[in-house]
Write a protein that holds these residues in place. Sequence first.
Motif, PDB file in Angstrom:
ATOM      1  N   LYS A 204      24.649 -20.291 -27.549  1.00  0.00           N
ATOM      2  CA  LYS A 204      24.952 -21.368 -28.517  1.00  0.00           C
ATOM      3  C   LYS A 204      23.628 -22.277 -28.910  1.00  0.00           C
ATOM      4  CE  LYS A 204      28.981 -22.789 -28.951  1.00  0.00           C
ATOM      5  NZ  LYS A 204      30.276 -23.417 -29.022  1.00  0.00           N
ATOM      6  N   HIS A 205      22.898 -22.717 -27.792  1.00  0.00           N
ATOM      7  CA  HIS A 205      21.871 -23.605 -27.863  1.00  0.00           C
ATOM      8  C   HIS A 205      20.716 -23.156 -27.325  1.00  0.00           C
ATOM      9  CE1 HIS A 205      25.175 -26.375 -29.029  1.00  0.00           C
ATOM     10  NE2 HIS A 205      25.949 -25.892 -27.921  1.00  0.00           N
ATOM     11  N   GLY A 206      20.293 -21.930 -27.207  1.00  0.00           N
ATOM     12  CA  GLY A 206      19.230 -21.423 -26.697  1.00  0.00           C
ATOM     13  C   GLY A 206      17.821 -21.901 -27.006  1.00  0.00           C
ATOM     14  N   VAL A 207      17.730 -22.662 -28.510  1.00  0.00           N
ATOM     15  CA  VAL A 207      16.528 -23.123 -28.899  1.00  0.00           C
ATOM     16  C   VAL A 207      16.115 -24.452 -28.259  1.00  0.00           C
ATOM     17  CG1 VAL A 207      16.651 -21.488 -31.028  1.00  0.00           C
ATOM     18  CG2 VAL A 207      17.416 -24.118 -31.133  1.00  0.00           C
ATOM     19  N   SER A 237      11.082 -21.454 -22.615  1.00  0.00           N
ATOM     20  CA  SER A 237      11.430 -22.283 -23.748  1.00  0.00           C
ATOM     21  C   SER A 237      10.019 -22.358 -24.793  1.00  0.00           C
ATOM     22  CB  SER A 237      11.901 -23.791 -23.328  1.00  0.00           C
ATOM     23  OG  SER A 237      12.771 -23.695 -22.412  1.00  0.00           O
ATOM     24  N   THR A 238      10.537 -22.530 -26.040  1.00  0.00           N
ATOM     25  CA  THR A 238       9.477 -22.639 -26.988  1.00  0.00           C
ATOM     26  C   THR A 238       9.454 -24.012 -27.755  1.00  0.00           C
ATOM     27  OG1 THR A 238       9.767 -20.106 -27.429  1.00  0.00           O
ATOM     28  CG2 THR A 238       8.841 -21.451 -29.237  1.00  0.00           C
ATOM     29  N   ASN A 239       8.410 -24.436 -27.772  1.00  0.00           N
ATOM     30  CA  ASN A 239       8.155 -25.769 -28.274  1.00  0.00           C
ATOM     31  C   ASN A 239       7.835 -25.573 -29.879  1.00  0.00           C
ATOM     32  OD1 ASN A 239       7.711 -28.478 -29.156  1.00  0.00           O
ATOM     33  ND2 ASN A 239       5.835 -28.635 -27.787  1.00  0.00           N
ATOM     34  N   ASN A 240       8.859 -25.435 -30.830  1.00  0.00           N
ATOM     35  CA  ASN A 240       8.837 -25.249 -32.070  1.00  0.00           C
ATOM     36  C   ASN A 240       8.036 -26.212 -33.067  1.00  0.00           C
ATOM     37  OD1 ASN A 240       9.931 -22.302 -32.042  1.00  0.00           O
ATOM     38  ND2 ASN A 240      12.041 -23.628 -31.827  1.00  0.00           N
ATOM     39  N   VAL A 241       7.230 -25.995 -33.863  1.00  0.00           N
ATOM     40  CA  VAL A 241       6.545 -27.012 -34.588  1.00  0.00           C
ATOM     41  C   VAL A 241       7.198 -27.183 -35.915  1.00  0.00           C
ATOM     42  CG1 VAL A 241       4.319 -27.642 -35.656  1.00  0.00           C
ATOM     43  CG2 VAL A 241       4.563 -26.362 -33.229  1.00  0.00           C
ATOM     44  N   VAL A 242       7.633 -28.442 -36.021  1.00  0.00           N
ATOM     45  CA  VAL A 242       8.227 -28.878 -37.306  1.00  0.00           C
ATOM     46  C   VAL A 242       7.551 -29.741 -38.325  1.00  0.00           C
ATOM     47  CG1 VAL A 242      10.618 -28.216 -36.150  1.00  0.00           C
ATOM     48  CG2 VAL A 242       9.658 -30.454 -35.967  1.00  0.00           C
ATOM     49  N   PRO A 243       7.850 -29.436 -39.442  1.00  0.00           N
ATOM     50  CA  PRO A 243       7.167 -30.513 -40.443  1.00  0.00           C
ATOM     51  C   PRO A 243       7.626 -31.897 -40.655  1.00  0.00           C
ATOM     52  CG  PRO A 243       8.383 -29.210 -41.740  1.00  0.00           C
ATOM     53  CD  PRO A 243       8.609 -28.543 -40.342  1.00  0.00           C
ATOM     54  N   ILE A 244       6.904 -32.782 -40.908  1.00  0.00           N
ATOM     55  CA  ILE A 244       7.508 -34.320 -41.366  1.00  0.00           C
ATOM     56  C   ILE A 244       7.493 -34.697 -42.555  1.00  0.00           C
ATOM     57  CG2 ILE A 244       7.504 -36.484 -40.432  1.00  0.00           C
ATOM     58  CD1 ILE A 244       6.654 -35.838 -37.995  1.00  0.00           C
ATOM     59  N   ASN A 245       8.578 -34.782 -43.371  1.00  0.00           N
ATOM     60  CA  ASN A 245       8.228 -35.187 -44.768  1.00  0.00           C
ATOM     61  C   ASN A 245       7.310 -34.284 -45.497  1.00  0.00           C
ATOM     62  OD1 ASN A 245      10.139 -37.078 -44.224  1.00  0.00           O
ATOM     63  ND2 ASN A 245       8.259 -38.719 -43.549  1.00  0.00           N
ATOM     64  N   GLY A 246       6.955 -33.077 -45.177  1.00  0.00           N
ATOM     65  CA  GLY A 246       6.262 -32.265 -45.952  1.00  0.00           C
ATOM     66  C   GLY A 246       4.778 -32.543 -45.948  1.00  0.00           C
TER      67      GLY A 246
END
Length: 344
Positions: A204-207, A237-246
């Motif tokens: 359920k929480h693998g990410v 574990s993968t450190n996903n990169v996420v955008p901030i406010n585009g």
Amino acid sequence: MVPNAVSWILTCRCYLKLYDSPKSTAEGDEEMSKLPPSQKKKIRRQRKAEARAKKEAESKNEESSSGGVSKSGKRNVKTADPDPHGEKLLQVEDPLSEASKYLRLLQKNSPDSLETHLLSFEVNMRKQKILLALQAVKQLVRLDAENPDSHRCLIKFFHKIGSMSSPITYAEKLVWSVLEAEGPTISQLYGRSLMETNKSFLDKHGVSLMHRAAVAEMMCVLDPSKKAEAVKLIEDSTNNVVPINGALGSVSSWKLKECIAAHQLLGTVLVDPDAAFRWKVRCAEYFPYSTYFEGKCSSAMPNSIYNQTCKKTENGSPSHREVGPNATSLVSNGKLEGFKDLTI
């Protein structure tokens, strides 16, 4: 949470740590005498740091609550701290009893705080108060069943119950009957073994790094032979990169405190120094300003050529910017590249 709750939590945790090392000052001296000088010094330093952290937290709370003006119009005056270095904290004869006092304060004033019931679980498990520990587990599940710490407590509790011998006395049989009645009411366990429950939590929480770390730790609690699998679970574990406010570039999803917790889990709980070292090297890239991970821009590397370069390119802003190796940098040659395509 009430204003003093943070200091109560820190104090309670300090007493629990003191209980977990020596259970009394006399016992502590006896155990310490068997250790090599370097280990004694390390333990004393750790205890003082914990006590100091507790006192600092209390001081901050006092400052925030005493800095204003009372209803009568008189300005509140901060009283002198009678134990500024936490020496008295280290001298208590019954740390567990002291922890219980602060726990009662939290239960009265912050009954819906997850931290209150986490501490209740820890205190009552140490005191062998099984039904009170069960009550804490049920409250944790009610408040946030998906929290990694709630999951830890759930697995630890029922693993402990599974290892208990058959009840003999009337009191033991009474406790056992309550456990048999209450266990099936917890949906996470219904029709599943603890291993299956742990795996379901991972599915359920693998990410999430913190959820993977909790699953890895419980994997070893349930079956110590799975240590290598648990270590791999964290390292994969993968450190996903996420955008901030585009428009402001990207940051890594991992938080510094989460990575520190994972490093401590690898080094002190799973006891894999090699994996802990690999994790430290990896996180030093994600957190170049972290002194804990000795990042290339941190104060832990004051004379490094990388440190000097970082100071120049980051325009003198040594913040813990959570930018991963593959993330888009906000700064290049002193210019804010992230703004170049910004439109209003």
